[in-house]
Design a protein around this motif. Structure first.
Motif, PDB file in Angstrom:
ATOM      1  N   LYS A 197       0.826  -1.217   0.000  1.00  0.00           N
ATOM      2  CA  LYS A 197       0.000   0.000   0.000  1.00  0.00           C
ATOM      3  C   LYS A 197       0.861   1.268   0.000  1.00  0.00           C
ATOM      4  CE  LYS A 197      -2.022  -1.278   3.905  1.00  0.00           C
ATOM      5  NZ  LYS A 197      -1.331  -2.572   4.150  1.00  0.00           N
ATOM      6  N   THR A 198       1.824   1.299   0.927  1.00  0.00           N
ATOM      7  CA  THR A 198       2.666   2.499   1.045  1.00  0.00           C
ATOM      8  C   THR A 198       3.577   2.657  -0.179  1.00  0.00           C
ATOM      9  OG1 THR A 198       2.541   2.479   3.444  1.00  0.00           O
ATOM     10  CG2 THR A 198       4.458   3.585   2.488  1.00  0.00           C
ATOM     11  N   GLN A 199       4.012   1.544  -0.740  1.00  0.00           N
ATOM     12  CA  GLN A 199       4.828   1.617  -1.968  1.00  0.00           C
ATOM     13  C   GLN A 199       4.029   2.269  -3.093  1.00  0.00           C
ATOM     14  OE1 GLN A 199       8.124   0.760  -2.050  1.00  0.00           O
ATOM     15  NE2 GLN A 199       7.705   0.628   0.140  1.00  0.00           N
ATOM     16  N   THR A 258       0.383   8.982   8.442  1.00  0.00           N
ATOM     17  CA  THR A 258      -0.045   8.737   9.828  1.00  0.00           C
ATOM     18  C   THR A 258       0.833   7.710  10.519  1.00  0.00           C
ATOM     19  OG1 THR A 258      -1.573   6.878   9.550  1.00  0.00           O
ATOM     20  CG2 THR A 258      -2.419   9.081   9.019  1.00  0.00           C
ATOM     21  N   GLU A 259       1.654   6.971   9.741  1.00  0.00           N
ATOM     22  CA  GLU A 259       2.411   5.873  10.348  1.00  0.00           C
ATOM     23  C   GLU A 259       3.915   6.096  10.282  1.00  0.00           C
ATOM     24  OE1 GLU A 259       0.470   2.586   8.118  1.00  0.00           O
ATOM     25  OE2 GLU A 259      -0.427   2.119  10.066  1.00  0.00           O
ATOM     26  N   ASN A 260       4.304   7.315   9.867  1.00  0.00           N
ATOM     27  CA  ASN A 260       5.717   7.641   9.726  1.00  0.00           C
ATOM     28  C   ASN A 260       6.426   6.674   8.784  1.00  0.00           C
ATOM     29  OD1 ASN A 260       7.943   9.198  10.127  1.00  0.00           O
ATOM     30  ND2 ASN A 260       8.529   8.261  12.081  1.00  0.00           N
ATOM     31  N   THR A 261       5.801   6.381   7.673  1.00  0.00           N
ATOM     32  CA  THR A 261       6.420   5.455   6.720  1.00  0.00           C
ATOM     33  C   THR A 261       6.781   6.142   5.406  1.00  0.00           C
ATOM     34  OG1 THR A 261       4.199   4.686   6.125  1.00  0.00           O
ATOM     35  CG2 THR A 261       5.440   3.312   7.642  1.00  0.00           C
ATOM     36  N   PHE A 262       6.597   7.471   5.325  1.00  0.00           N
ATOM     37  CA  PHE A 262       7.055   8.166   4.112  1.00  0.00           C
ATOM     38  C   PHE A 262       8.584   8.166   4.111  1.00  0.00           C
ATOM     39  CE2 PHE A 262       8.741  11.841   1.916  1.00  0.00           C
ATOM     40  CZ  PHE A 262       8.157  11.692   0.676  1.00  0.00           C
ATOM     41  N   VAL A 285      -3.719   9.815   1.916  1.00  0.00           N
ATOM     42  CA  VAL A 285      -3.797   9.571   3.354  1.00  0.00           C
ATOM     43  C   VAL A 285      -3.361   8.128   3.600  1.00  0.00           C
ATOM     44  CG1 VAL A 285      -5.148   9.735   5.461  1.00  0.00           C
ATOM     45  CG2 VAL A 285      -5.784  11.143   3.496  1.00  0.00           C
ATOM     46  N   ASP A 286      -2.166   7.995   4.185  1.00  0.00           N
ATOM     47  CA  ASP A 286      -1.569   6.674   4.427  1.00  0.00           C
ATOM     48  C   ASP A 286      -1.164   6.594   5.890  1.00  0.00           C
ATOM     49  OD1 ASP A 286      -0.366   4.224   4.151  1.00  0.00           O
ATOM     50  OD2 ASP A 286       1.497   5.012   3.308  1.00  0.00           O
ATOM     51  N   SER A 287      -1.906   5.982   6.736  1.00  0.00           N
ATOM     52  CA  SER A 287      -3.115   5.205   6.513  1.00  0.00           C
ATOM     53  C   SER A 287      -4.365   5.998   6.900  1.00  0.00           C
ATOM     54  CB  SER A 287      -2.996   3.941   7.379  1.00  0.00           C
ATOM     55  OG  SER A 287      -4.160   3.588   8.039  1.00  0.00           O
TER      56      SER A 287
HETATM   57 MG    MG Z   1       2.028   1.146   4.882  1.00  0.00          MG
END
Ligand code: MG
Ligand code: ADP
Length: 319
Positions: free
Chosen positions: A118-120, A147-151, A206-208
């Motif tokens: 999803k984030t990819q 929202t998950e600090n995954t950028f 918006v992730d997530s």
């Molecule tokens: Mg993700």
């Protein structure tokens, strides 16, 4: 005094909106007449600290000024839909499944279990949004609500290079905002309106979408409240997409259900609201290696189907 014969152009030109109310409305993200015209009385009342009846009158005036609120015939809608653009995902197969790519003025939800890609996909869409229209881009900037600090900017650099884009120029067109809780997340969508004054924002991510809501509203008692807030949030997003002809892409993590081949994978998180407001829903699941299976669910005008995509160092590609 507003001139009665002149059509209102700014929100303070509307009958019932004085300087003080206009200022509060602007702070809450109602920066133009269209944004008020499509708002709900409760939201406007809360934003301007006025009664709902007063808010409703302001909205009616905004609708008159914005020439909306009339029924449209099918051919008029067809004409309007000509401005709708498609953003490439990087995979031709996935683009085709979506009817040509991720649609503007619509919400596309990518859901699946942890590490399903999803984030990819969100990173790839942000890079692709900078591309020219003839390459499947939107010639625009992205607002990435993380929202998950995954950028990861490093990931953007890899993907930009793979497309022959200048990595630093690409990074400048992606505006990342960390959302620390669900209220903050909702507020950031209002801030998105301010960003459009500086940049041509054509993609809102918006992730997530659901992680904060899920973490904060646990237990049966709070479920209705959570769904109501999520519903409002989704409508805020869709409104932004409508006004700026921007694509809206959101992610939603769901638990894997290895027991069923395919049921409704969102039932376990009570995600019905998300499903109803999303225009397109893509269910992602892991396959061998970097491969992922993407399945389109409940689309208003596209057949259901499945394609295989690849998550590689270069980004999202065809398998
Ligand atoms: Mg993700
Ligand atoms: P989620 O659905 O939880 O958001 P992600 O989009 O973060 O999942 O996907 C993580 C997966 O993406 C990793 O398990 C890996 O397979 C793949 N991935 C991440 N970065 C790279 C990379 N640089 N090269 C190849 N694959 C990667």
């Amino acid at each position: 005094m507003p001139d009665k014969n002149k059509k209102p152009k700014e929100i303070e030109d509307l009958p019932g909106v004085g300087e003080a109310i206009a200022e509060k409305l602007r702070e809450a993200g109602y920066i133009d007449i269209m944004s008020l015209a499509v708002a709900s009385p409760k939201d406007v009342a809360d934003a301007a600290e006025i009664g709902e009846n007063v808010a409703a009158k302001i909205i009616i005036n905004a609708r008159k000024a914005a020439d909306i609120g009339n029924f449209e015939s099918g051919d008029e809608i067809l004409e309007k839909r000509k401005v709708i653009k498609r953003l490439t995902t990087g995979s031709k197969a996935l683009d085709e499944l979506l009817g040509g790519g991720v649609e503007t003025a619509a919400i596309t939800e990518f859901f699946g279990e942890f590490a399903s890609g999803k984030t990819q996909i969100m990173h790839q869409l942000s890079v692709n949004a900078t591309l020219p229209y003839d390459k499947g881009g939107l010639e625009g900037h992205t607002l990435f609500i993380d929202t998950e600090n995954t950028f990861r900017p490093e990931r953007i650099v890899q993907m930009a290079k793979a497309l022959g884009l200048d990595p630093m120029e690409t990074l400048k067109k992606i505006h990342v905002a960390r959302a620390y809780n669900s209220s903050h997340q909702i507020l950031l969508v209002e801030k998105a309106y301010e960003l459009t004054e500086k940049y041509p924002v054509r993609l809102l991510i918006v992730d997530s979408l659901t992680a904060h809501f899920r973490a904060e509203y646990t237990g049966r008692g709070t479920l209705a409240e959570r769904q109501q807030l999520l519903n409002k949030h989704m409508h805020d997003l869709l409104r932004f997409g409508d006004i700026y002809n921007a694509a809206i892409a959101v992610t939603n993590q769901v638990a894997a259900r290895p027991d069923v081949f395919f049921g409704d994978p969102t039932t376990s998180v009570g995600g019905n609201i998300v499903g109803h407001a999303s225009t397109y829903r893509v269910y992602l699941r892991k396959s061998k290696g970097g491969k992922r299976i993407a399945r389109l669910i409940d689309s208003p005008h596209l057949p259901e189907g499945e394609v295989i995509i690849n998550v590689t160092e270069n980004g999202i590609t065809d398998a």
